[in-house]
Design an enzyme around this catalytic site. Sequence first.
Site, PDB file in Angstrom:
ATOM      1  N   ASP A   6      21.333  -9.514  10.352  1.00 20.04           N
ATOM      2  CA  ASP A   6      20.929  -8.129  10.587  1.00 20.04           C
ATOM      3  C   ASP A   6      20.674  -7.546   9.201  1.00 20.04           C
ATOM      4  O   ASP A   6      21.612  -7.236   8.470  1.00 20.04           O
ATOM      5  CB  ASP A   6      22.067  -7.389  11.323  1.00 20.04           C
ATOM      6  CG  ASP A   6      21.862  -5.869  11.369  1.00 20.04           C
ATOM      7  OD1 ASP A   6      20.797  -5.401  10.938  1.00 20.04           O
ATOM      8  OD2 ASP A   6      22.782  -5.174  11.846  1.00 20.04           O
ATOM      9  N   LYS A  68      14.531  -1.108   2.472  1.00 23.21           N
ATOM     10  CA  LYS A  68      13.939  -1.573   3.738  1.00 23.21           C
ATOM     11  C   LYS A  68      12.808  -0.629   4.159  1.00 23.21           C
ATOM     12  O   LYS A  68      11.860  -1.036   4.807  1.00 23.21           O
ATOM     13  CB  LYS A  68      15.031  -1.616   4.813  1.00 23.21           C
ATOM     14  CG  LYS A  68      14.564  -2.126   6.164  1.00 23.21           C
ATOM     15  CD  LYS A  68      15.734  -2.325   7.093  1.00 23.21           C
ATOM     16  CE  LYS A  68      15.311  -2.637   8.512  1.00 23.21           C
ATOM     17  NZ  LYS A  68      16.462  -2.825   9.393  1.00 23.21           N
ATOM     18  N   GLU A 145      15.686  -5.397  16.768  1.00 22.83           N
ATOM     19  CA  GLU A 145      17.111  -5.010  16.712  1.00 22.83           C
ATOM     20  C   GLU A 145      17.664  -4.582  18.069  1.00 22.83           C
ATOM     21  O   GLU A 145      18.720  -5.061  18.471  1.00 22.83           O
ATOM     22  CB  GLU A 145      17.326  -3.910  15.667  1.00 22.83           C
ATOM     23  CG  GLU A 145      17.260  -4.451  14.248  1.00 22.83           C
ATOM     24  CD  GLU A 145      17.105  -3.380  13.185  1.00 22.83           C
ATOM     25  OE1 GLU A 145      17.277  -2.180  13.490  1.00 22.83           O
ATOM     26  OE2 GLU A 145      16.792  -3.742  12.041  1.00 22.83           O
ATOM     27  N   ASP A 170      19.956   2.923  19.631  1.00 19.72           N
ATOM     28  CA  ASP A 170      20.321   2.286  18.359  1.00 19.72           C
ATOM     29  C   ASP A 170      19.872   3.156  17.177  1.00 19.72           C
ATOM     30  O   ASP A 170      18.694   3.182  16.830  1.00 19.72           O
ATOM     31  CB  ASP A 170      19.653   0.894  18.324  1.00 19.72           C
ATOM     32  CG  ASP A 170      19.906   0.132  17.039  1.00 19.72           C
ATOM     33  OD1 ASP A 170      20.597   0.659  16.145  1.00 19.72           O
ATOM     34  OD2 ASP A 170      19.420  -0.998  16.913  1.00 19.72           O
TER      35      ASP A 170
END
Length: 573
Positions: A6, A68, A145, A170
């Site tokens: 992850d 990211k 994800e 999420d």
Amino acid sequence: MIIGIDLGTTNSLVSAWRDGAAVLIPNALGDFLTPSVVSLDRNGEMLVGAAARERLVSHPQRSAAVFKRLMGTSRTVTLGDRSFRAEELSSFVLRALKADAEAFLGQSVEEAVITVPAYFNDAQRKATKVAGEMAGLRVERVLNEPTAAALAYGLHERQAGREGKILVFDLGGGTFDVSVIDLFEGVMEVRATAGDNFLGGEDFDAAIISWFAQSTGLEQLAAEDVAAEDGSLQARLRRAAEQARRALDASDSTVMELEVAGQSAKAVLDARTFARITEPLLDRLRRPVARALSDSRIRSEDLAHVVLAGGATRMPAVRKLATTLFGRFPLHSIDPDRVVALGAAVQAGLKMRDGALDDVVLTDVAPYTLGIEVVESLGGAGVSAGRLLPIIERNTVVPVSRKQTVTPMQDFQKQVNVRIFQGESRLVKDNIPLGTLELKLQPRKREEQSIEIRFTYDINGLLQVSAKSLIDGVAEQIIIEQHAGLLTQEEIAERMAALAHLRLPDRESAQSRLLIARAERAYEESLGAHREQLGAGIALLEAALHDEDRTRTAMLCEQLEALIEMIEGSRIQ
Ligand code: AMP
């Protein structure tokens, strides 16, 4: 062995499927969460994780976080005198996780399943694969994800004998994803996903920072004083904001205090103020939820459960919103920080065809619409240019291949340029350009020409486009590669060669490197006698490390840790 990773905006985790179960792998410090932060030290070593995060304050010019968010762009970040792209910075995080996995599993690891936000576009997914390649990992699968979270929950629910439709909510450090999943007899079918690539815990921190700057008058501070603080002030503000936000998990108010240019800036953040300043962010969580439900044609009442993933769902305000939206309390029976990594391990187990997962089938969907630019004739009223012709609509089950036939715009065209886009807007200018495909044609009248465009979207979320003249038989195909944000194979090879001499520190020195970094940050935040003590402690520890004197290193580590704790404890909270 395939590992699961992850690769988060804030933290990253590594996992594996072992003895019929998903396991998380600790890093050299014994933690499951490795901060996605890197810092280049003067010896040419790249620190990754907790030590690098401490150095955001003491060495802001040599450290980077939140990269990211730059994946899939050509933007670079400068550390010291070198600049790095996001995939290069990510590759160091991946290298560290790979080393942790190898130490834990006792074998070398070359393959990985890496998770990405469902809303990551083609360029961002490719950049993630490149980061893996740069770290010496073949990326077996780029997994969404929320799908990973659903896999972990799906297995969990199956073991509990439950089935039905679940919605995964999420909210991570940088992104928000919603997925609606149907679980029945081992089949986990993702029915729809929706999300926001630029909404996460970091944005809540940014809201706190602007409120703090306004309420303390920090904005009025002489520009040169703030400039003198450069990146360090930013890093300290972020740290303080995150601390304050977490403090509000368990209490109604918290004090934020920071030394800036010799002055103390202090403000009290209470839950009501926090709710007010983050209201626009909380509001943005509603739309993807509504869209995921309507695309999957599932009503909120028909959901068996709502499950939370991502560290930022720990915020009471977010939990409250989820409870109001769905009229029930969401589940968080799996730690939200860990659920995506656990799901990645399940996917790794599926890839390795583990017997324990024999009857598990997972289907996923394309999270956004993919299409081409067309000009539409308005009958007698001319033409309307710049329109998107959807070829694969969002939430179509993947893998999928779809075709459309188009004609050139003019007579005797020698070439057509097929411009490819991603997004939901009617006009291409409001969507994301993915690339252009050029097809040479035999000049003919337009009505005598016919071009077939085929889109193939695979389970990794990667798109391949081909165009063929049905009349001439000429074909052209691209796997979207001309995007400015992507590196070519030669560029990747060049960059890998350039990175080869940048090493990660030994895993054995992780604890002492973290302590030195913490001490340097504490030094930065202290004055006078404390600085002297910290400076002396750092110098002694560095000397012992240099001499490879383990006993002395261990003793000095203990002393330095006690000193830092004493100094930090003595500051007003
Ligand atoms: P992730 O990307 O899932 O690792 O989520 C990281 C985000 O969760 C960061 O923005 C963290 O600040 C946030 N987070 C983690 N733990 C907490 C907590 N206890 N309270 C509030 N936010 C948290």
